[in-house]
Design a protein around this motif. Sequence first.
Motif, PDB file in Angstrom:
ATOM      1  N   ALA A  45       0.818  -1.214   0.000  1.00 17.69           N
ATOM      2  CA  ALA A  45       0.000   0.000   0.000  1.00 17.69           C
ATOM      3  C   ALA A  45       0.852   1.265   0.000  1.00 17.69           C
ATOM      4  CB  ALA A  45      -0.929  -0.017   1.216  1.00 17.69           C
ATOM      5  N   GLU A  46       1.980   1.237   0.723  1.00 12.22           N
ATOM      6  CA  GLU A  46       2.834   2.426   0.785  1.00 12.22           C
ATOM      7  C   GLU A  46       3.391   2.779  -0.591  1.00 12.22           C
ATOM      8  OE1 GLU A  46       6.978   3.905   2.970  1.00 12.22           O
ATOM      9  OE2 GLU A  46       5.843   2.209   3.783  1.00 12.22           O
ATOM     10  N   ALA A  49       0.599   4.079  -2.934  1.00 11.21           N
ATOM     11  CA  ALA A  49       0.248   5.465  -2.638  1.00 11.21           C
ATOM     12  C   ALA A  49       1.334   6.427  -3.115  1.00 11.21           C
ATOM     13  CB  ALA A  49       0.010   5.630  -1.140  1.00 11.21           C
ATOM     14  N   VAL A  52       1.044   6.834  -6.911  1.00 12.46           N
ATOM     15  CA  VAL A  52      -0.089   7.697  -7.272  1.00 12.46           C
ATOM     16  C   VAL A  52       0.238   9.150  -6.945  1.00 12.46           C
ATOM     17  CG1 VAL A  52      -2.515   8.218  -6.829  1.00 12.46           C
ATOM     18  CG2 VAL A  52      -1.777   5.841  -7.045  1.00 12.46           C
ATOM     19  N   SER A  53       0.882   9.384  -5.818  1.00 15.79           N
ATOM     20  CA  SER A  53       1.266  10.756  -5.457  1.00 15.79           C
ATOM     21  C   SER A  53       2.216  11.343  -6.481  1.00 15.79           C
ATOM     22  CB  SER A  53       1.912  10.774  -4.067  1.00 15.79           C
ATOM     23  OG  SER A  53       0.985  10.436  -3.064  1.00 15.79           O
ATOM     24  N   PRO A 216      -4.705  -1.818  -3.242  1.00 17.63           N
ATOM     25  CA  PRO A 216      -4.744  -0.412  -2.815  1.00 17.63           C
ATOM     26  C   PRO A 216      -4.602   0.564  -3.974  1.00 17.63           C
ATOM     27  CG  PRO A 216      -2.683  -1.448  -2.134  1.00 17.63           C
ATOM     28  CD  PRO A 216      -3.574  -2.540  -2.622  1.00 17.63           C
ATOM     29  N   ASP A 220      -7.555   3.593  -4.780  1.00 16.73           N
ATOM     30  CA  ASP A 220      -7.141   4.966  -4.478  1.00 16.73           C
ATOM     31  C   ASP A 220      -8.080   5.961  -5.156  1.00 16.73           C
ATOM     32  OD1 ASP A 220      -5.728   7.514  -4.395  1.00 16.73           O
ATOM     33  OD2 ASP A 220      -3.928   6.360  -3.890  1.00 16.73           O
ATOM     34  N   ARG A 222      -7.704   8.906  -5.952  1.00 15.63           N
ATOM     35  CA  ARG A 222      -7.014   9.838  -6.853  1.00 15.63           C
ATOM     36  C   ARG A 222      -6.832   9.258  -8.249  1.00 15.63           C
ATOM     37  NH1 ARG A 222      -1.733  10.764  -3.443  1.00 15.63           N
ATOM     38  NH2 ARG A 222      -2.073   8.508  -3.186  1.00 15.63           N
TER      39      ARG A 222
END
Length: 484
Positions: A45-46, A49, A52-53, A216, A220, A222
């Motif tokens: 998950a980290e 994320a 995606v960021s 994940p 998300d 986003r």
Amino acid sequence: MATVADVTVHEGHWIGGERISSPADFDDVSPIDGQVIARVARGGAEEAAAAVSAAERAFPAWSRTTREERARLLHAIADGVEKRLERLAIVETTDNGALLRSHLRGVMPRVAHNFRFFADWLLRLGRDDFETRGHRNHVSWDPAGVCALITPWNAPLMLATWKIAPALAAGNTVVLKPAEWSPLTASLLADITAEAGLPDGVFNVVQGYGEEVGAPLVADPRVRRISFTGSVPTARHIAAAAAPNLTPLSLELGGKSPLIVFADADLDLAVDLAVEQYDNAGQVCLAGTRLLVQEEISAEFTERFLARAAALRQGDPRDLATDIGPQIHAEHFARIDGFVRRAVEAGATPLIGGGPNTDLGGLYYRPTLFTGVAADSEIVNEEVFGPVLTLQTFRTEEQAVEMANSTEFGLAATLVTGSPESAGRVAARLVAGTVWVNCFFVRDLRAPFGGARQSGMGREGGDWSFDFYCDVKNTVFAPGGWNG
């Protein structure tokens, strides 16, 4: 870093223009000989994320680049693919066991073509303005945002770039999650995009298992688009994860396609096309695994088919003379063998094959053809995704159509006939996203591609790709002049 067939491959993720490791990794095993060829970063998950960021940060600037600049960069990526074609081919063959000759002659050149096609299509994308009671309507394609792309293992780089190229061309940023059984060419592609000058964060690669990093990623909020190629059960999980965010989906799933041979067909052509369904050790979603042959020619067709299939050479896919390589993974090999064993227990007769190739050992499964299969049997209705075909006969055109449409799938169909009239009638009634008549696997990126029923939802290719990867907007201008 890993060295695969003398090619250096990064084992880490590619996030925001940097190589990122994870606390854990997983073994990437070559199906050719069972050797571990890389220990790949195992994301969760980290990492999802973070990717995606990175993509979200890169999106505003990338979405505002001109079409010409995006097209230039896509062509530069294609140049990089062509420059490394042989290295990409040998790494992917080592990683997933597909034929080296196919990678050299068709697959990797197609990877470059995917980028060039969508670069050029972008520059011609558009429709003429039209009028409504004096008002001018103007249609435009706005970049949607971050795209999560989840791709399969059977043709890893080619199938990934069918999605990556239009998503980038549309002005989106991308997070790619490659299949854990064949991740290495995705890592090499990241190097190519960086060398081509693609801005940091526009293209990202997160590696790992679907339930750990893929889940994940698609959940998300986003993420603005999700495109997935793979199995029906996995697609259901993805759709459920996307539903709370109403994230648009494009799903290309399994198939159980018919190959229909009419009595007036060119039998040499029909047999050639039927034997071609063993391509890539049967690990092709489009394969016509259900051979439906008109009764009056079934005996001759079968005799010719068995002779041609017997001439196929199975072995090391790095040998350019090999016709059939190994299955991708021990888990998949066992799945195929389970289908075959249950078919025999249910009364089906294997005319050839019917089990592993004990002469070669490992993950090599003999090309198999079953007769005596019941219409409602598992082997006729469920996707095996291996070198396993069934042979059934029909009497009439009506019966052929009924049999062809009898499964829950609808990805493709192949017809072999000498009658244009029959071809037109039958093709019009088949439930399939693609119908080939007297040919197979002719794929033009201008055409829509996708499946019906359990074979998926949505279409990609040409304008259909941009319709999916963009927010299509209509701007209406009032008639008359402008104040000031």
